[in-house]
Design an enzyme around this catalytic site. Structure first.
Site, PDB file in Angstrom:
ATOM      1  CG  MET A 280      -2.030  -1.079   1.026  1.00 35.91           C
ATOM      2  SD  MET A 280      -3.174  -1.152   2.397  1.00 35.91           S
ATOM      3  CE  MET A 280      -2.183  -1.938   3.633  1.00 35.91           C
ATOM      4  CB  CYS A 281       4.119   2.168   1.471  1.00 37.88           C
ATOM      5  SG  CYS A 281       5.220   0.827   1.005  1.00 37.88           S
ATOM      6  NE  ARG A 282       7.029  -1.729  -3.296  1.00 35.17           N
ATOM      7  CZ  ARG A 282       7.269  -2.966  -2.999  1.00 35.17           C
ATOM      8  NH1 ARG A 282       6.373  -3.891  -3.247  1.00 35.17           N
ATOM      9  NH2 ARG A 282       8.406  -3.315  -2.453  1.00 35.17           N
TER      10      ARG A 282
ATOM     11  CB  ALA B 113       5.419   5.920  -3.036  1.00 35.44           C
TER      12      ALA B 113
END
Length: 129
Positions: free
Chosen positions: A1-3, A6
């Site tokens: 989910m951080c990608r 980002a």
């Protein structure tokens, strides 16, 4: 989910540069090829915060069983983002944008809560140099 997040924040790179604000990511650890795998999704510099000064509360394993977390995983997966299950995965992120105090702070309430891109841009416009 951080990608996923980002990638969305990277869409602001040109606008932030016009304001004189660099786009940077702060990650909590360097496990395997995680930073290299993250690089295609993020257009700015990446720093490692080994002491975790930029991170919030730690959520227990039961935090993964929340319905909102499942929705966030499905949203990211459907958008084509895949992550890994390596490293410490229970610390929630905190996004702060500041040069004269905190102008924006977004604390994840559960895994996958993303900061609003418009809020980041609005906060960046408030920065004075």
């Amino acid at each position: 989910m951080c990608r996923e997040e980002a990638s969305e924040l990277s869409s602001l790179k040109t606008q932030l540069e016009e304001l004189g604000v660099p786009l940077v990511a702060v990650v909590k650890e360097h496990v395997g090829t995680e930073i290299q795998d993250f690089r295609p999704h993020f257009a700015g510099d990446i720093y490692i915060d080994q002491k975790k000064h930029f991170y919030g509360a730690k959520m227990g394993a039961m935090g993964l069983l929340r319905f909102g977390v499942l929705q966030n995983f499905v949203r990211a997966w459907r958008s084509g983002y895949q992550g890994n299950m390596l490293g410490e995965g229970f610390i929630l992120g905190v996004h702060s944008l500041s040069s004269q105090g905190v102008l924006l702070e977004h604390r994840e309430k559960e895994f996958g809560n993303k900061v609003e891109v418009a809020d980041v841009l609005q906060a960046a416009k408030k920065i004075t140099f």
